[in-house]
Enzyme design. Structure first.
Site, PDB file in Angstrom:
ATOM      1  N   ASP A 197      -8.273  -2.259   5.138  1.00  0.00           N
ATOM      2  CA  ASP A 197      -8.280  -1.195   6.149  1.00  0.00           C
ATOM      3  C   ASP A 197      -8.196   0.209   5.556  1.00  0.00           C
ATOM      4  OD1 ASP A 197      -5.562  -2.193   5.423  1.00  0.00           O
ATOM      5  OD2 ASP A 197      -4.927  -0.432   6.546  1.00  0.00           O
ATOM      6  N   GLY A 247      -4.736  -5.788   6.045  1.00  0.00           N
ATOM      7  CA  GLY A 247      -5.903  -4.998   6.405  1.00  0.00           C
ATOM      8  C   GLY A 247      -6.776  -5.629   7.468  1.00  0.00           C
ATOM      9  N   THR A 298      -0.197   0.566   6.654  1.00  0.00           N
ATOM     10  CA  THR A 298       0.040  -0.420   5.603  1.00  0.00           C
ATOM     11  C   THR A 298       0.202  -1.777   6.267  1.00  0.00           C
ATOM     12  OG1 THR A 298       1.665  -1.177   3.976  1.00  0.00           O
ATOM     13  CG2 THR A 298       2.487   0.315   5.660  1.00  0.00           C
ATOM     14  N   GLY A 299      -0.089  -2.814   5.501  1.00  0.00           N
ATOM     15  CA  GLY A 299       0.036  -4.162   6.055  1.00  0.00           C
ATOM     16  C   GLY A 299      -1.236  -4.940   5.833  1.00  0.00           C
ATOM     17  N   ARG A 346     -13.542  -7.801  -1.714  1.00  0.00           N
ATOM     18  CA  ARG A 346     -12.840  -7.662  -0.419  1.00  0.00           C
ATOM     19  C   ARG A 346     -12.393  -6.205  -0.236  1.00  0.00           C
ATOM     20  NH1 ARG A 346      -7.522  -5.797   1.324  1.00  0.00           N
ATOM     21  NH2 ARG A 346      -7.000  -6.879   3.247  1.00  0.00           N
ATOM     22  N   THR A 355       0.838  -1.190   0.000  1.00  0.00           N
ATOM     23  CA  THR A 355       0.000   0.000   0.000  1.00  0.00           C
ATOM     24  C   THR A 355       0.882   1.253   0.000  1.00  0.00           C
ATOM     25  OG1 THR A 355      -1.637  -1.231   1.231  1.00  0.00           O
ATOM     26  CG2 THR A 355      -1.686   1.151   1.514  1.00  0.00           C
TER      27      THR A 355
HETATM   28  N1  GLY Z   1      -3.439  -2.620   3.931  1.00  0.00           N
HETATM   29  C1  GLY Z   1      -3.957  -2.891   2.662  1.00  0.00           C
HETATM   30  C2  GLY Z   1      -4.947  -3.940   2.631  1.00  0.00           C
HETATM   31  O1  GLY Z   1      -4.926  -4.880   3.432  1.00  0.00           O
HETATM   32  O2  GLY Z   1      -5.801  -3.880   1.799  1.00  0.00           O
END
Ligand code: GLY
Length: 282
Positions: free
Chosen positions: A184, A206, A203-204, A181, A153
């Site tokens: 976050d 979600g 980031t990471g 889907r 992200t």
């Molecule tokens: N952090 C980005 C996602 O999981 O979509």
């Protein structure tokens, strides 16, 4: 009043060979946002400009270069938030929009809604002259093999010379996700948050970031008196303690304090402040 900006290019593991180009991409995006702040522009315009630069860079998992879902299609999430007014705009699972963060901004400006998804978001983009594109144009064939392991992200957080904070985040989500889907990124307080104390972009994974409302958690630590870098570290430690997900975040506070932290191997970051501070991290 001082100003500053920080951008990230996503949590994950980056191969040594691609590290220089990723950090250069983050630096170019930070410089784009910094130029807005230098002209006395708003934090909102600065984070948008920085995230557009990252969306247009095929190395990152946002806009052009987004990862694919299980059907081999791109669906994007993005959000932008103005800390001074708590106004925000966000899009979820939208296809065929070149710069999802620009669409998020349009939704914010138009009101009354904050988050539009899928076809509704696409229709709104059409009606409000946000640039559309063939969804295939966002797929970068040469990057396909690397999507899963390297892409992340993107996001930006900034303080402007008027003392206002803003944050923006944009993503193609996670590789091989189910159609529809949503992560976050477009959820206020999860992947993106800004108020009068702090601006945060996460980031990471979600699903885990949502479980701990990571962005709001970090901002709350700042509200309670934590310094920017401690708040970032504490929030990531909290996320790691409660979940198993890979996560990272960047943060700016109302004094221009900069924080970033990750539990992933890498997270390219570039921060720039008007006192000549430049921080680069991979
Ligand atoms: N952090 C980005 C996602 O999981 O979509």
């Amino acid at each position: 009043m001082g100003f500053s900006i920080i951008v990230h290019g996503g949590a994950g593991k980056i191969e040594a060979a691609s590290a220089p180009s990723r950090i250069a991409g983050c630096r170019a995006a930070a410089e784009t946002g910094y130029a807005v702040l230098e002209r006395n522009g708003s934090a909102l315009d600065a984070v948008q400009a920085a995230v557009v630069a990252l969306e247009n860079n095929p190395l990152f998992n946002a806009g052009t270069g987004s990862t694919l879902n299980r059907e081999g299609k791109v669906e994007n999430d993005a959000a932008i938030m103005d800390g001074a007014t708590l106004r925000a705009g966000a899009v979820a699972a939208v296809s065929g929009v070149r710069n999802p963060v620009k669409l998020a901004r349009k939704i914010m400006e138009a009101g009354p809604h904050i988050l539009l998804a899928g076809e509704g978001a696409h229709g709104f983009a059409r009606e409000h002259d946000v640039e559309l594109c063939d969804p295939a144009e966002l797929v970068v064939a040469a990057q396909r093999a690397h999507w899963e392991k390297e892409h992340g992200t993107v996001g930006a957080a900034a303080l402007d010379a008027h003392g206002h904070l803003a944050a923006a985040t944009s993503t193609g989500g996670v590789f091989d996700k189910l159609p529809g889907r949503v992560g976050d990124t477009p959820l206020l307080g999860c992947g993106t948050y800004a108020n009068e104390y702090a601006a945060v972009s996460c980031t990471g994974l979600g699903e885990d970031i949502m479980r701990v409302t990571l962005a709001r958690h970090a901002a709350y630590l700042v509200e309670q008196g934590a310094e920017a870098s401690s708040a970032a570290r504490e929030a990531i430690a909290y996320c790691s303690g409660k979940t198993r997900g890979e996560a990272g975040l960047i943060l700016v506070d109302r004094d221009g304090g900069l924080g970033f932290a990750r539990n992933s191997v890498n997270m390219p970051v570039c921060a720039m402040a008007d006192d000549a501070r430049v921080v680069l991290e991979i």
